[in-house]
Design an enzyme around this catalytic site. Structure first.
Site: not given
Ligand code: AMP
Length: 419
Positions: A36, A399
């Site tokens: 990330r 998600g």
């Protein structure tokens, strides 16, 4: 919409929502996976190389107040390492950064402490139960406070950049509300979000055929919305993982002790009927690796998926299914994959997921397929098999990707793009 590629940050302070929610090794406290952080580098570099200053903000973990174990100060070394040793300044309270921001020079980078140390970031009251009669009033009050929180963050900068795809499905202070305090020409997506959107839109709107969706994981209920949305688009729907057995049972098969959502049997039937009506070919596993208990050392056997012996549970797809799935994937021109084919965390039940990872990579390399992988477990399987650079795109937001592919409007995307 303002586009980062054409924007010049010279002389401007940019506040950037990044997703630095990285895992830390429990023993050493070091960053165990910096994917990330690496994902946010192009945006950060562009700002400072243009001659602007970058104020980075993120959450980490499920902080419910100030928690030193979730302090972003622990990851500074990793950001600096990824920036070739460039210094990253730190402010230990995201609501008290006026001084640090005032002193920030062009070309410099400042990281703010974990946003979720404040309940205002999520906009949900803490320490009060949803059943409490005062909950609604507390929530309303918190929503108002969230605006002040976002306004304060906005006050630090001239420009707002959202590059945190992993939290784009949340209407949080730093991901959505903050955008209200910037004019159209002063807010934009970073390079990472742009890449995510391009990859997903390509699959949703310009998929070349045959288009195959591979859906795995534990439960049908988690994937129902994405499956339903994809039924209008795909040619093939491959099912794997625990959710298999709800379908198999719905069709009258014997599933032993395999995972099954008894209240979703009608739904499973409905999906199969809809698929048939739309001309989508559904592939369910025909054979399975069964275990006598949910354990890495369990005894195993192989059976037809719809003839699981009593007392056994199916934990992976077996060879015949692997062969069929690999062939379908190999002939596809577009593939989306979300969810493992089995309990891949245990070596004995990891073969099916690894085989699918290999097949997806092969389709990309040999057949020129566009392949998009999302969801923590499928991404982990791709990484475990060292195939991340052999597929077209690995999404950073499980998600958020699911919701986007379900056709939902994501608050973090809408706040900048308007839809
Ligand atoms: P999800 O979060 O829904 O994508 O589900 C991922 C989880 O499903 C993983 O932790 C897998 O171990 C689990 N899983 C996959 N296949 C099975 C299975 N046949 N039975 C039970 N759990 C499974």
């Amino acid at each position: 919409m303002t586009v980062i590629d054409n924007f010049n940050f010279k002389g401007l302070k940019a506040i950037v929502r990044v997703d630095f929610n990285v895992p830390l090794n429990k023993e050493t406290g070091k960053v165990s996976d910096d994917t990330r952080i690496r994902g946010a580098l192009p945006t950060i570099k562009k700002i400072v190389e243009d001659g602007g200053a970058a104020i980075l903000m993120s959450h980490m973990g499920k902080a419910k107040g100030v928690d030193p174990k979730l302090s972003l100060s622990q990851i500074i070394y990793k950001i600096e390492e990824n920036l070739g040793g460039k210094k990253v300044l730190f402010c230990d309270d995201c609501m008290k950064a006026d001084e640090a921001v005032k002193n920030l020079k062009m070309g410099e980078i400042l990281l703010l402490e974990n946003l979720r140390f404040y309940a205002e970031e999520e906009g949900k009251p803490r320490g009060i139960d949803k059943e409490d009669p005062n909950y609604d009033a507390a929530k309303k009050e918190m929503k108002a406070k969230q605006k002040d929180f976002a306004k304060k963050l906005a006050s630090y900068a001239d420009v707002y950049v959202n590059d945190a795809f992993g939290t784009a499905h949340r209407a949080h202070g730093s991901t959505a509300v903050i955008a209200d305090y910037f004019t159209e020409d002063k807010k934009m997506f970073g390079f990472l979000i742009n890449k995510e959107l391009t990859a997903m839109d390509k699959v949703l709107n310009e998929a070349q055929r045959p288009f195959t969706a591979i859906m795995g994981g534990a439960k049908v209920s988690d994937k129902i919305a994405i499956i339903t949305n994809l039924l209008d688009r795909v040619d093939n729907l491959i099912i794997g993982g625990g959710m298999t057995y709800t379908f198999v049972k719905a069709m009258g098969g014997q599933i032993g002790n395999s995972l099954c959502e008894a209240d979703k049997l009608d739904l499973a039937k409905e999906i199969l009927e809809k698929a048939k009506a739309k001309g989508v070919k559904v592939y369910l596993p025909t054979d399975a690796v069964n275990a006598d208990k949910f354990d890495k050392d369990a005894n195993t056997n192989i059976s037809a998926t719809d003839k699981t012996p009593d007392g056994w549970m199916g934990l992976d797809i077996a060879d015949e299914t692997i062969k069929t799935y690999s062939e379908v994937i190999a002939s596809s021109k577009t593939v989306i994959w979300n969810g493992p084919m089995g309990v891949f965390e245990m070596d004995k039940f990891a073969k099916g997921t690894s085989a699918v990872a290999q097949a997806v990579a092969k389709a990309t390399q040999d057949n020129g397929a566009f392949t998009l992988i999302g969801g923590g477990d499928s991404v982990a399987a791709i990484n475990k098999n060292k195939l991340a650079d052999k597929v077209s795109y690995v999404s950073t937001g499980g998600g958020a990707m699911l919701e986007y592919m379900e056709g939902k409007v994501l608050p973090g995307i809408k706040a900048i793009r308007g839809c």
